[in-house]
Every structure is written in structure tokens, then in C-alpha cells.
Design an enzyme around this catalytic site. Structure first.
Site, PDB file in Angstrom:
ATOM      1  N   GLY A 191      -1.338  -6.040  -4.244  1.00  0.00           N
ATOM      2  CA  GLY A 191      -2.780  -6.129  -4.134  1.00  0.00           C
ATOM      3  C   GLY A 191      -3.463  -4.851  -4.566  1.00  0.00           C
ATOM      4  N   ASP A 243       8.277   4.276   4.576  1.00  0.00           N
ATOM      5  CA  ASP A 243       7.818   4.611   3.220  1.00  0.00           C
ATOM      6  C   ASP A 243       6.886   5.820   3.273  1.00  0.00           C
ATOM      7  OD1 ASP A 243       7.680   4.371   0.460  1.00  0.00           O
ATOM      8  OD2 ASP A 243       5.991   2.976   0.506  1.00  0.00           O
TER       9      ASP A 243
END
Length: 301
Positions: free
Chosen positions: A24, A144
Site C-alpha cells: 500500500g 522489522d
């Protein structure tokens, strides 16, 4: 047709696209009513497959952000609202966040040529570790952590963002091979082993070094090269520390020597000590966020 709408997307005026990922785009936006605050809108692309439903990682990100929202921690980015709208069998999912001026990568790119001051490095690391300690205490692991996912406001407030790969952990998490951008990826992930919250502390150690260097400490372009670079800096680990479940066998050809406690020659003893405790090969021996906050570099004058 609306399935669930916590917000009216028309309440926000999109100003400019500020980021794009595999799933996205992120936009800078402004409220059209009330306070007219600046906001970040993350619009996620849901695959047009009604049988599969919403991908698990998207549900996980929203659920974890909702959990962190309850505690309102100053070093975790705030999720303000969620909109889920079904249009012609396609689901538009929009997450509305507080807007932060820049990420740590941008912050470091604009740092003075002489580097950041020791006090600034202490401040950034202290806030980053407070955020990580909060996540780990609440049984969450980010997975992450990198400068792109650490936001820095114009007032110097540090906030951990982007929980797309985060998850609630049990004692030992099974491998997801793509987890963590290569330069910040812990050895246990590179070796396709299981991992724990200490995976975030390796990434924090890489960020700590980058605050001094103004460039990534380990910057290679394949997993094998990344491992060799790590062993070049921290030394080849002992064979008994090599994860038994790793499909990659231990070999002395990975590197030589035992490494040095002076990982970066320009750092003083305190700084190198904290860095070396973050960058321990064996994840069970790596310093925790809680212990790192009490380290003399951060806790001292």
C-alpha cells in the site's frame, strides 16, 4: 457498501504521497474538520479475493496497533482510527496515524558533517529502547526495526512505527525468512533459525552504530555476504553457539578470529560495551531493552 467504518475518509484531505510499500501507500493528510491536524494515512491494498479474506499480516498490524493504542506510549506511533470499506468486492483499509515530520533515515541524512553529539545519540537510543522495552514487556516483537521505521519529530521525539511484520510472541518464534531488512537482520534470522525478542535488540544495535557512523554498519547485498560482514566485525562465533536447527552448517571459512570488544574504533569504552552487548551472536546472551536502559552509557551522566 460499508462493512465497518470507524471514520469518514472524507474528513481527511490527502496532501501528498510520502511512502509506498509492497502492500500500500502512505499519504500526508489534513483533517478537514475540528483541529485540522496533519495526519499520516496508510491505505492498504487488499487482494481482490473474497475467499482468502483480509491477509493475516494486515489483521495483525491493526490488532497490535489497537493494543499499543490502549497504553498510549510516547515512543510508539499512535493509531488514531481505522476505516474498512467494501467496494465492488474490494476492501479498502485505511489506517490513520499521527503525523511525524521525518524518519530516522532522513534525520541522519541531514545530520551535521561532524556527526551527532553524544547527548543526541544517548537521547535517541534511550527513547528507542523505551519503546522496545514496552513492546517486549507486552509480548510483542517488531521484527522489522530499521531507521525507516523509526520516526523522529521536529521536537526530537522518537517513535517506533510500521508494525506490518510485528507479532505477539510465544517463547520461541518460528522463522519467517523475509523478516527484517537485510542490513539490520540478526544472525539467527540469516541462519534460518527460530528467534525471540532479542532479534529487535540486534537491529537496535545496528541503529546505535549508525547513529555514530551516519551509515549502516553492515551493508551487504546477499545473506551470505551479510553474515561474512557480521563475522568480520564481531568475530566468528563458537561452534556451540551456532543454532542447531539452522540448515546452514558451521564452518571456520565464515571468518577468522574472536573479534574485538572495540567494535568501532572511534567509540569510547562505554559506547563500545553497549554496542557489543547488542551485537552478541547468541540471541540468548544478547542484552535486553530493559537491561540496556540501565547501562552506564544511557543511565549515567
Amino acid at each position: 457498501m460499508d462493512v465497518h467504518s470507524c471514520i469518514d475518509i472524507e474528513d481527511y484531505e490527502i496532501l501528498v504521497e510520502i511512502g509506498e510499500g509492497a502492500y500500500g501507500k502512505v499519504y500526508k493528510a489534513r483533517e478537514t474538520k475540528d483541529k485540522q491536524r496533519l495526519l499520516a494515512l496508510k491505505k492498504l491494498n487488499i487482494p481482490n479475493d473474497t475467499e482468502s479474506g483480509i491477509p493475516a499480516f494486515m489483521i495483525r498490524e491493526v490488532a497490535l496497533l489497537r493494543k499499543t493504542e490502549y497504553f498510549n506510549h510516547p515512543n510508539i506511533v499512535k493509531l488514531l482510527n481505522v476505516s474498512a470499506i467494501l467496494r465492488y468486492q474490494t476492501l479498502d483499509l485505511t489506517l490513520v496515524f499521527e503525523y511525524i515530520d521525518q524518519d530516522l533515515s532522513t534525520f541522519l541524512a541531514s545530520a551535521p558533517a561532524g556527526g551527532l553529539s553524544r547527548e543526541k545519540i544517548k537521547d535517541v537510543m534511550h527513547q528507542l529502547l523505551l519503546g522496545l522495552d514496552f513492546l517486549h514487556t507486552n509480548m510483542m516483537v517488531h521484527r522489522d526495526l530499521k531507521p525507516d521505521n523509526v520516526l523522529v519529530s521536529s521536537r526530537g521525539q522518537v517513535k517506533i512505527a510500521d508494525f506490518g511484520l510485528s507479532r505477539i510472541y510465544s517463547y520461541y518464534i518460528a522463522l519467517t525468512p523475509c523478516v527484517v531488512t537485510l542490513w539490520y537482520r540478526a544472525p539467527e534470522v540469516l541462519l534460518q533459525s527460530g528467534y525471540m525478542p532479542s532479534v529487535d535488540m540486534w537491529s537496535a544495535g545496528c541503529i546505535f552504530a549508525e547513529l555514530f557512523l551516519l551509515r549502516p554498519l553492515f551493508r551487504e547485498y546477499s545473506e551470505a555476504q551479510q553474515l561474512q560482514k557480521i563475522f568480520q566485525v564481531i568475530g566468528l562465533p563458537r561452534e556451540e553457539d551456532w543454532p542447531m536447527e539452522s540448515p546452514i552448517p558451521y564452518s571456520s571459512s565464515w571468518g577468522t578470529g574472536a573479534g574485538s570488544s572495540q567494535l568501532l574504533p572511534n567509540l569510547n569504552q562505554q559506547e563500545n560495551d553497549l554496542l557489543s552487548q547488542c551485537l552478541v551472536f547468541n540471541p540468548t546472551k544478547r542484552i535486553s531493552a530493559f537491561r540496556a536502559l540501565a547501562h552506564s552509557f544511557l543511565a549515567g551522566p
